[in-house]
Design a protein around this motif. Structure first.
Motif, PDB file in Angstrom:
ATOM      1  N   MET A  11       0.679  -0.968   0.003  1.00 15.94           N
ATOM      2  CA  MET A  11      -0.082   0.147  -0.018  1.00 15.94           C
ATOM      3  C   MET A  11       0.762   1.404  -0.127  1.00 15.94           C
ATOM      4  O   MET A  11       0.752   2.247  -0.862  1.00 15.94           O
ATOM      5  N   ALA A  12       2.016   1.172   0.790  1.00 14.10           N
ATOM      6  CA  ALA A  12       2.753   2.401   0.679  1.00 14.10           C
ATOM      7  C   ALA A  12       3.390   2.559  -0.727  1.00 14.10           C
ATOM      8  O   ALA A  12       3.433   3.894  -1.098  1.00 14.10           O
ATOM      9  N   GLU A  63       6.551  17.096   7.516  1.00 13.27           N
ATOM     10  CA  GLU A  63       5.705  17.631   8.133  1.00 13.27           C
ATOM     11  C   GLU A  63       4.399  16.975   8.104  1.00 13.27           C
ATOM     12  O   GLU A  63       3.597  16.779   8.898  1.00 13.27           O
ATOM     13  N   ILE A  64       4.245  16.023   6.902  1.00 13.30           N
ATOM     14  CA  ILE A  64       2.971  14.967   7.130  1.00 13.30           C
ATOM     15  C   ILE A  64       3.633  13.723   7.370  1.00 13.30           C
ATOM     16  O   ILE A  64       4.615  13.300   6.554  1.00 13.30           O
ATOM     17  N   ILE A  65       3.074  12.964   8.108  1.00 14.66           N
ATOM     18  CA  ILE A  65       3.380  11.617   8.309  1.00 14.66           C
ATOM     19  C   ILE A  65       2.322  10.446   8.099  1.00 14.66           C
ATOM     20  O   ILE A  65       1.259  10.746   8.567  1.00 14.66           O
ATOM     21  N   LEU A  66       2.563   9.531   7.504  1.00 18.48           N
ATOM     22  CA  LEU A  66       1.736   8.651   6.866  1.00 18.48           C
ATOM     23  C   LEU A  66       2.280   7.382   7.569  1.00 18.48           C
ATOM     24  O   LEU A  66       3.218   6.930   7.251  1.00 18.48           O
ATOM     25  N   PHE A  67       1.165   6.753   8.362  1.00 18.21           N
ATOM     26  CA  PHE A  67       1.541   5.456   9.087  1.00 18.21           C
ATOM     27  C   PHE A  67       0.881   4.464   8.025  1.00 18.21           C
ATOM     28  O   PHE A  67      -0.523   4.243   7.767  1.00 18.21           O
ATOM     29  N   ILE A  94      -3.430   4.900   7.535  1.00 15.45           N
ATOM     30  CA  ILE A  94      -4.196   3.659   6.773  1.00 15.45           C
ATOM     31  C   ILE A  94      -4.324   2.553   7.564  1.00 15.45           C
ATOM     32  O   ILE A  94      -4.482   1.241   6.813  1.00 15.45           O
ATOM     33  N   VAL A  95      -4.089   2.507   8.742  1.00 17.02           N
ATOM     34  CA  VAL A  95      -3.979   1.339   9.804  1.00 17.02           C
ATOM     35  C   VAL A  95      -5.319   1.012   9.771  1.00 17.02           C
ATOM     36  O   VAL A  95      -6.303   1.626  10.665  1.00 17.02           O
ATOM     37  N   PRO A 118      -7.735   2.668   2.503  1.00 15.28           N
ATOM     38  CA  PRO A 118      -7.796   2.282   0.956  1.00 15.28           C
ATOM     39  C   PRO A 118      -7.810   1.113   0.654  1.00 15.28           C
ATOM     40  O   PRO A 118      -8.101   0.408   1.638  1.00 15.28           O
ATOM     41  N   ASN A 119      -7.659   0.742  -0.444  1.00 14.08           N
ATOM     42  CA  ASN A 119      -7.684  -0.729  -0.894  1.00 14.08           C
ATOM     43  C   ASN A 119      -6.767  -1.039  -2.053  1.00 14.08           C
ATOM     44  O   ASN A 119      -6.157  -0.299  -2.542  1.00 14.08           O
ATOM     45  N   THR A 120      -6.529  -2.377  -2.176  1.00 17.68           N
ATOM     46  CA  THR A 120      -5.338  -2.846  -3.061  1.00 17.68           C
ATOM     47  C   THR A 120      -5.291  -2.320  -4.488  1.00 17.68           C
ATOM     48  O   THR A 120      -4.507  -2.435  -5.289  1.00 17.68           O
TER      49      THR A 120
END
Length: 264
Positions: A11-12, A63-67, A94-95, A118-120
């Motif tokens: 996903m990342a 500044e923006i962190i995406l887990f 997206i956890v 999200p999805n695959t």
């Protein structure tokens, strides 16, 4: 604005690929961390972005962190980064199963967080993402997040209370659709069609049908009725699907999916 991504799985990668392809950010504006060397190498080679094994480095530089980690991993990540993540960072998660309230408690402060699912199909630029921002997120910040999420498909804001529905209707549903395509192909093979052609016919039929729902604006039931001629082949197939509990099975599966999401 620099984007930091914690996690470098599929996903990342889909998200990074979409952002770079749509030129939302440049490769020099993205840094990604993973404890797995092969994942770091793949991200660096595929996208030319900065990579690191140190999650704290990501938080310091972005500044923006995406887990983008598994639900089982996020508690340890939150404990590690609790002091590094402050109220000024814009957080995207997206956890699966982890609520805004969970993040606030885990980090010990009210965060500017946008919970997403999200999805695959994001891997092919056709993702569907549900988006729920916390009250601390401004309209301008949400617009920035939506721009990022729309780079790999569609994204829509929904109330957080229905996020389990999002998980079941889009987050997990590609698996249901893949099973249906596989079953349709098996049926075609049983009727004499070569396997490679069976997959193509089945997949294209699903793709085209979905496109009709999205582009015609017609109710799925109306589109179904258009295919069902009186005393014809399709209505007989529909009768058998109804007899075997096709709709009910899907609804029950979605209920079970949502229940697991609530427990994560």
């Amino acid at each position: 604005m620099k984007l930091g991504i914690i996690g470098a799985g599929n996903m990342a990668s889909a998200i990074i690929g979409g952002i770079i392809k749509k030129e939302i950010l440049g490769k020099n504006d993205i840094i990604c961390s993973s404890p797995v060397e092969s994942e770091r190498n793949k991200a660096k080679e595929s996208f030319g972005i900065a990579v690191t094994a140190d999650n704290k480095e990501v938080v310091e530089k972005a500044e923006i962190i995406l887990f983008a980690v598994k639900p089982q991993v996020i508690p340890a990540v939150a404990a590690e980064l609790k002091d590094q993540v402050d109220e000024n960072k814009l957080i995207i998660s997206i956890v699966a199963g982890k609520t805004i309230a969970w993040f606030n408690e885990a980090f010990g402060k009210k965060l500017k967080i946008v919970r997403t699912m999200p999805n695959t199909p994001a891997l092919v630029g056709e993702g569907m993402t549900g988006v729920s921002p916390s009250d601390e997120v401004t309209e301008e910040e949400l617009a920035e997040v939506m721009k990022i999420l729309s780079s790999f498909g569609e994204a829509e804001v929904v109330p957080e209370k229905i996020m389990e529905a999002v998980v079941s209707v889009s987050g997990s549903s590609p698996a249901y659709v893949f099973m249906m395509i596989e079953a349709m192909a098996d049926g075609a093979v049983r009727l004499g069609m070569p396997r490679n052609k069976a997959y193509k016919f089945a997949a294209q039929a699903v793709y085209g049908s979905a496109k009709m729902v999205l582009e015609t604006g017609k109710h799925p039931g109306e589109l179904k009725d258009m295919v069902c001629s009186p005393a014809g082949t399709t209505i007989e197939a529909v009768r058998v699907l109804e007899d075997k509990g096709f709709r009910s099975s899907l609804i029950e599966a979605m209920e079970a999916c949502a229940d697991i999401s609530r427990k994560l």
